[in-house]
Design a protein around this motif. Structure first.
Motif, PDB file in Angstrom:
ATOM      1  N   GLY A  16       4.706  -9.694 -17.085  1.00 30.90           N
ATOM      2  CA  GLY A  16       5.253 -11.460 -17.288  1.00 30.90           C
ATOM      3  C   GLY A  16       6.812 -10.841 -18.445  1.00 30.90           C
ATOM      4  N   LEU A  17       6.857  -9.327 -19.624  1.00 31.77           N
ATOM      5  CA  LEU A  17       8.010  -9.128 -20.233  1.00 31.77           C
ATOM      6  C   LEU A  17       9.070  -8.222 -19.483  1.00 31.77           C
ATOM      7  N   MET A  18       8.274  -7.742 -18.598  1.00 29.97           N
ATOM      8  CA  MET A  18       9.251  -7.436 -16.974  1.00 29.97           C
ATOM      9  C   MET A  18      10.150  -8.569 -16.145  1.00 29.97           C
ATOM     10  N   ALA A  19       9.109  -9.405 -16.300  1.00 25.49           N
ATOM     11  CA  ALA A  19      10.010 -10.738 -15.571  1.00 25.49           C
ATOM     12  C   ALA A  19      11.232 -11.623 -15.985  1.00 25.49           C
ATOM     13  N   ALA A  20      10.253 -11.208 -17.799  1.00 25.86           N
ATOM     14  CA  ALA A  20      11.684 -12.051 -18.162  1.00 25.86           C
ATOM     15  C   ALA A  20      12.933 -11.047 -18.227  1.00 25.86           C
ATOM     16  N   ILE A  21      12.728  -9.700 -19.040  1.00 23.22           N
ATOM     17  CA  ILE A  21      14.156  -8.964 -19.142  1.00 23.22           C
ATOM     18  C   ILE A  21      14.849  -9.240 -17.962  1.00 23.22           C
ATOM     19  N   GLY A  22      13.904  -9.713 -16.260  1.00 22.67           N
ATOM     20  CA  GLY A  22      14.660  -9.969 -15.385  1.00 22.67           C
ATOM     21  C   GLY A  22      16.007 -11.100 -15.211  1.00 22.67           C
ATOM     22  N   VAL A  23      14.930 -12.060 -15.873  1.00 18.69           N
ATOM     23  CA  VAL A  23      15.904 -13.615 -16.255  1.00 18.69           C
ATOM     24  C   VAL A  23      16.986 -13.219 -16.798  1.00 18.69           C
ATOM     25  N   PHE A  24      16.610 -12.700 -18.469  1.00 22.99           N
ATOM     26  CA  PHE A  24      18.084 -12.978 -18.697  1.00 22.99           C
ATOM     27  C   PHE A  24      18.890 -11.787 -18.515  1.00 22.99           C
ATOM     28  N   LEU A  25      19.085 -10.213 -18.185  1.00 24.31           N
ATOM     29  CA  LEU A  25      19.363  -9.634 -17.067  1.00 24.31           C
ATOM     30  C   LEU A  25      20.478 -10.286 -16.613  1.00 24.31           C
ATOM     31  N   SER A  26      19.667 -11.466 -15.505  1.00 20.46           N
ATOM     32  CA  SER A  26      20.277 -11.937 -14.720  1.00 20.46           C
ATOM     33  C   SER A  26      21.560 -12.884 -13.898  1.00 20.46           C
TER      34      SER A  26
END
Length: 492
Positions: free
Chosen positions: A306-316
């Motif tokens: 979940g944390l890695m997905a959150a990083i991906g969403v923000f970076l996008s």
């Protein structure tokens, strides 16, 4: 003598002060987090619910998918049409209150039918969240900040899923191991003993109640503190020329004439189909394949991934806003690159023999595949003017969620059951799915075959679904051909 400085237009500044905009965005993010906690908790609790109510994978697929998506998808568009004319914040508050209360009632379900009805009503409430929220965000933030704002809002997806796991798994396991009456008695909460009618209440029921009630409280808070912005305040003058919203058919036809929009929505729908199908059975996969407890499985998929997905969403969104000045098609090729690279990483992770080998590739894959989410919202809000924005987002969500939530978990459950049945047939032990339910009638060899087929059927279902991200990536690449032409709000 010099002239007094004139106020800069909204498309250069956004609405209200930077600090208040940050508060509004944070509040809407929390609403979206509650949105995803209340829809994701079901996937976390799949195994205990399945055992408690004596259901099969296809039942759980329907409850996790079609039951929720039936009204969630169909009501999103009419609610968005109302949001084009009425208070968007009022719609968000009413929706948050309703879906939170229906989540609480899920904890009181006694059968497949009653749980189906409560899940359906959760979807009714959540239908009024994102379209008006995205419209509000677009009026608060200037065009060159909207992809970042949209990606921050979209953090509700991984963060909500993460918090669902961090709460639902431990609550279920803790309550299941304790007598609830004794537990509340030790805390001196005699009133709680009177409220709970079960002598040994199941943990999944308490989990639904625990995650649903806070949403009602937060609805009151934002109702008192978040203001409705003027429509079109932050749009460039040439992007906000219409005095009234288009009719639905006119709006839909206009969107269908935008290839960028069509490809982005198609790609997002395929990614959503794969993502929801996998998420519905992620904890079940770890329980069956790697024999973890529900808490351990929930922590891995919710906290780590979940944390890695959150990083991906923000970076996008953040990178898209930064790179678009130099690379105008960044909203297209960034998601395509992320999803394309995620496919082999997912294969490696879900086919790994141990948890330690599984986690690293899944962490990287989770970050990369979520690159599509922020750009999806940015494009949906950017190809139309302010008076049709909620409708455009609602149409996006209709397509994405009808295919993603409505079909993803449902078909994943069906495919898992089909593969399990095929593997049992190949074992040549006279077994079937129904026979595997009566453990006492099985030999040691038959019981082992049932356990193996149950695990491997789901494992290969997830691998097949993860492969679909490659298909989604192609559509995002194709969107880049017309991206700059179709976006109305390009620069400040």
């Amino acid at each position: 003598m010099t002239d007094a400085p004139t106020a800069r237009p909204g498309h250069e500044t956004g609405f209200r002060t930077p600090m208040y905009r940050a508060y509004v965005l944070s509040s809407l993010l929390v609403v979206y987090i509650f949105n995803f906690i209340d829809r994701s908790i079901f996937a976390i609790l799949t195994e205990p619910i399945k055992t408690s109510l004596r259901l099969e994978d296809w039942h759980m697929g329907l409850l996790g998918g079609l039951a929720f998506a039936m009204f969630y998808t169909t009501l999103g568009i009419p609610i968005a049409r109302v949001a084009e004319r009425k208070s968007r914040m009022l719609i968000i508050l009413a929706s948050l209150t309703m879906w939170s209360l229906m989540t609480v009632l899920c904890g009181f379900a006694t059968s497949f039918l009653t749980l189906f009805i409560f899940r359906l009503l959760v979807g009714v409430g959540e239908a009024g969240c994102t379209p008006p929220a995205q419209s509000v965000i677009a009026d608060y933030f200037k065009p060159t900040s909207r992809a970042t704002a949209a990606s921050i809002y979209a953090l509700g997806v991984p963060l909500g899923g993460m918090l669902a796991g961090l709460s639902a798994g431990p609550i279920n396991d803790y309550i299941t191991g304790h007598n609830v009456h004794a537990l509340f008695g030790n805390w001196g909460w005699t009133w709680a003993q009177n409220l709970i009618a079960w002598e040994n209440v199941e943990g999944w029921r308490i989990a639904f109640v625990a995650v649903g009630l806070p949403g009602v409280i937060f609805a009151i808070i934002i109702g008192l503190t978040v203001k409705e912005p003027p429509r079109g305040y932050s749009d460039p003058p040439n992007a906000n020329s219409k005095k009234a919203p288009d009719g639905f058919i006119v709006a839909l036809k206009g969107l269908m004439r935008k290839p960028t929009y069509v490809h982005v929505v198609t790609g997002a729908a395929i990614a959503s189909f794969a993502g929801y199908g996998i998420a519905a059975f992620s904890t079940s996969f770890l329980l069956r394949t790697h024999h973890l407890t529900l808490t351990e499985a929930a922590l891995i998929f919710s906290l780590v991934l979940g944390l890695m997905a959150a990083i991906g969403v923000f970076l996008s969104g953040f990178l898209a806003d930064k790179l678009s000045k130099r690379y105008p098609t960044a909203l297209s090729w960034m998601p395509a690159l992320g999803m394309g690279l995620s496919v082999p990483l997912y294969w490696m992770g879900y086919l790994s023999p141990t948890v330690a080998m599984m986690i690293p590739p899944l962490m990287l894959a989770a970050m990369l595949h979520y690159f599509y989410l922020g750009p999806m919202y940015a494009v949906s809000a950017g190809v139309v003017d302010s008076r049709t924005r909620a409708t455009a987002v609602a149409i996006t969500l209709f397509a994405v969620n009808l295919i993603g939530i409505g079909l993803g978990p449902t078909l994943a459950g069906v495919l898992s059951s089909v593969l399990k049945s095929m593997m049992l047939s190949n074992a040549d032990l006279g077994l079937s799915i129904e026979a595997c339910k009566i453990v006492s009638d099985l030999s040691v060899e038959q019981a082992a075959a049932c356990t193996s087929a149950n695990a491997r059927g789901l494992q290969w279902t997830i691998v097949i679904f993860a492969s679909l991200y490659g298909w989604a990536a192609i559509h995002y690449l194709l969107a880049g051909k017309t991206l700059h032409r179709d976006m109305l709000s390009k620069t400040a």
